[in-house]
Design an enzyme around this catalytic site. Sequence first.
Site, mmCIF file in Angstrom:
data_model
loop_
_atom_site.group_PDB
_atom_site.id
_atom_site.type_symbol
_atom_site.label_atom_id
_atom_site.label_comp_id
_atom_site.label_asym_id
_atom_site.label_seq_id
_atom_site.Cartn_x
_atom_site.Cartn_y
_atom_site.Cartn_z
ATOM 1 N N LYS A 1 -98.488 59.538 15.501
ATOM 2 C CA LYS A 1 -98.463 58.178 14.952
ATOM 3 C C LYS A 1 -97.887 57.149 15.943
ATOM 4 C CE LYS A 1 -98.241 59.787 10.159
ATOM 5 N NZ LYS A 1 -97.591 59.591 8.829
ATOM 6 N N TYR B 1 -106.520 56.845 4.509
ATOM 7 C CA TYR B 1 -105.465 57.045 3.512
ATOM 8 C C TYR B 1 -105.884 56.609 2.107
ATOM 9 C CZ TYR B 1 -101.901 58.352 6.977
ATOM 10 O OH TYR B 1 -101.161 58.996 7.926
ATOM 11 N N PHE C 1 -96.355 52.285 -1.260
ATOM 12 C CA PHE C 1 -96.166 52.191 0.193
ATOM 13 C C PHE C 1 -97.481 52.009 0.950
ATOM 14 C CE2 PHE C 1 -96.208 56.768 -0.924
ATOM 15 C CZ PHE C 1 -97.267 57.213 -0.149
ATOM 16 N N ARG D 1 -98.145 72.324 9.145
ATOM 17 C CA ARG D 1 -97.199 71.693 8.222
ATOM 18 C C ARG D 1 -95.790 72.237 8.423
ATOM 19 N NH1 ARG D 1 -99.439 68.342 4.843
ATOM 20 N NH2 ARG D 1 -97.871 68.471 3.215
ATOM 21 N N THR E 1 -92.059 65.585 4.985
ATOM 22 C CA THR E 1 -92.493 64.192 5.187
ATOM 23 C C THR E 1 -91.314 63.292 5.530
ATOM 24 O OG1 THR E 1 -94.268 64.523 3.591
ATOM 25 C CG2 THR E 1 -93.699 62.247 4.098
ATOM 26 N N ARG F 1 -90.593 66.517 12.844
ATOM 27 C CA ARG F 1 -90.035 65.347 12.152
ATOM 28 C C ARG F 1 -88.509 65.323 12.217
ATOM 29 N NH1 ARG F 1 -94.556 65.786 7.464
ATOM 30 N NH2 ARG F 1 -95.986 64.169 8.176
ATOM 31 N N ASN G 1 -92.895 58.616 10.646
ATOM 32 C CA ASN G 1 -92.541 60.041 10.696
ATOM 33 C C ASN G 1 -93.337 60.822 11.746
ATOM 34 O OD1 ASN G 1 -94.949 60.126 9.325
ATOM 35 N ND2 ASN G 1 -94.202 61.292 7.572
ATOM 36 N N HIS H 1 -99.009 63.206 11.363
ATOM 37 C CA HIS H 1 -99.713 63.521 10.121
ATOM 38 C C HIS H 1 -100.387 64.874 10.305
ATOM 39 C CE1 HIS H 1 -102.515 63.310 6.730
ATOM 40 N NE2 HIS H 1 -103.423 63.762 7.566
ATOM 41 N N GLU I 1 -111.107 65.246 6.732
ATOM 42 C CA GLU I 1 -110.419 64.390 7.698
ATOM 43 C C GLU I 1 -110.984 64.581 9.106
ATOM 44 O OE1 GLU I 1 -106.115 64.114 5.350
ATOM 45 O OE2 GLU I 1 -106.193 65.072 7.311
HETATM 46 P P1 CMP Z 1 -98.587 61.401 6.050
HETATM 47 O O1 CMP Z 1 -98.439 62.870 6.098
HETATM 48 O O2 CMP Z 1 -99.371 60.746 7.116
HETATM 49 O O3 CMP Z 1 -99.251 61.005 4.637
HETATM 50 C C1 CMP Z 1 -99.019 59.762 4.026
HETATM 51 C C2 CMP Z 1 -97.965 58.966 4.710
HETATM 52 O O4 CMP Z 1 -97.405 57.940 3.920
HETATM 53 C C3 CMP Z 1 -96.791 59.850 5.059
HETATM 54 O O5 CMP Z 1 -97.137 60.736 6.069
HETATM 55 C C4 CMP Z 1 -95.740 58.808 5.383
HETATM 56 O O6 CMP Z 1 -95.920 58.264 6.680
HETATM 57 C C5 CMP Z 1 -96.081 57.766 4.348
HETATM 58 N N1 CMP Z 1 -95.236 57.907 3.177
HETATM 59 C C6 CMP Z 1 -95.216 58.909 2.306
HETATM 60 N N2 CMP Z 1 -94.314 58.694 1.336
HETATM 61 C C7 CMP Z 1 -93.761 57.516 1.609
HETATM 62 C C8 CMP Z 1 -92.769 56.739 0.989
HETATM 63 N N3 CMP Z 1 -92.165 57.156 -0.133
HETATM 64 N N4 CMP Z 1 -92.455 55.583 1.562
HETATM 65 C C9 CMP Z 1 -93.087 55.166 2.682
HETATM 66 N N5 CMP Z 1 -94.043 55.871 3.324
HETATM 67 C C10 CMP Z 1 -94.358 57.035 2.791
#
Ligand code: CMP
Length: 139
Positions: free
Chosen positions: A10, A50, A58, A86, A92, A103, A113, A116, A127
């Site tokens: 990212k 997404y 969010f 994962r 996450t 992470r 973070n 993905h 995807e």
């Molecule tokens: P990702 O695995 O890319 O999938 C969705 C993304 O949304 C996640 O990683 C985070 O970057 C973001 N995300 C998920 N939960 C939250 C949250 N509670 N607040 C802000 N961003 C979030």
Amino acid sequence: AIERTLSIIKPDATARNITGKIIDKLESAGLRVIAQKRARWSKADAEAFYAVHKDRPFFGDLVAFMTSGPIVLQVLEGEGAVAKNREVMGATNPADAADGTIRKEFAENIERNSVHGSDSAENARGEIAQCFSEEEIVG
Ligand code: CMP
């Protein structure tokens, strides 16, 4: 079984020039990078990718973040690649991520973070098809 999964490094990570450190973690876990490209997503690209999160609070911030700078898209291949990726990424929210995970070491917060990874083999297929052509994947 040998699986494929989609990985994205990212904008928070490309900004800090740590893509190599992240790829080292993936490769050290036994995942092979069989496709890779750097890109800058449009708003439409991020919204499409997404789409499952479009009703989440969010979503707008996530799209803004994912279009804020370059990303590195990858197809990873290996035994149980979806679960393995994962595991290497960690939770996450970096506050919940286990020691040694990407992470835990690199993520700034739950949104920024660093990586993905697809959450199921079925979503991985979708995807990967969204992000790569067949010719770009060299297994
Ligand atoms: P990702 O695995 O890319 O999938 C969705 C993304 O949304 C996640 O990683 C985070 O970057 C973001 N995300 C998920 N939960 C939250 C949250 N509670 N607040 C802000 N961003 C979030």
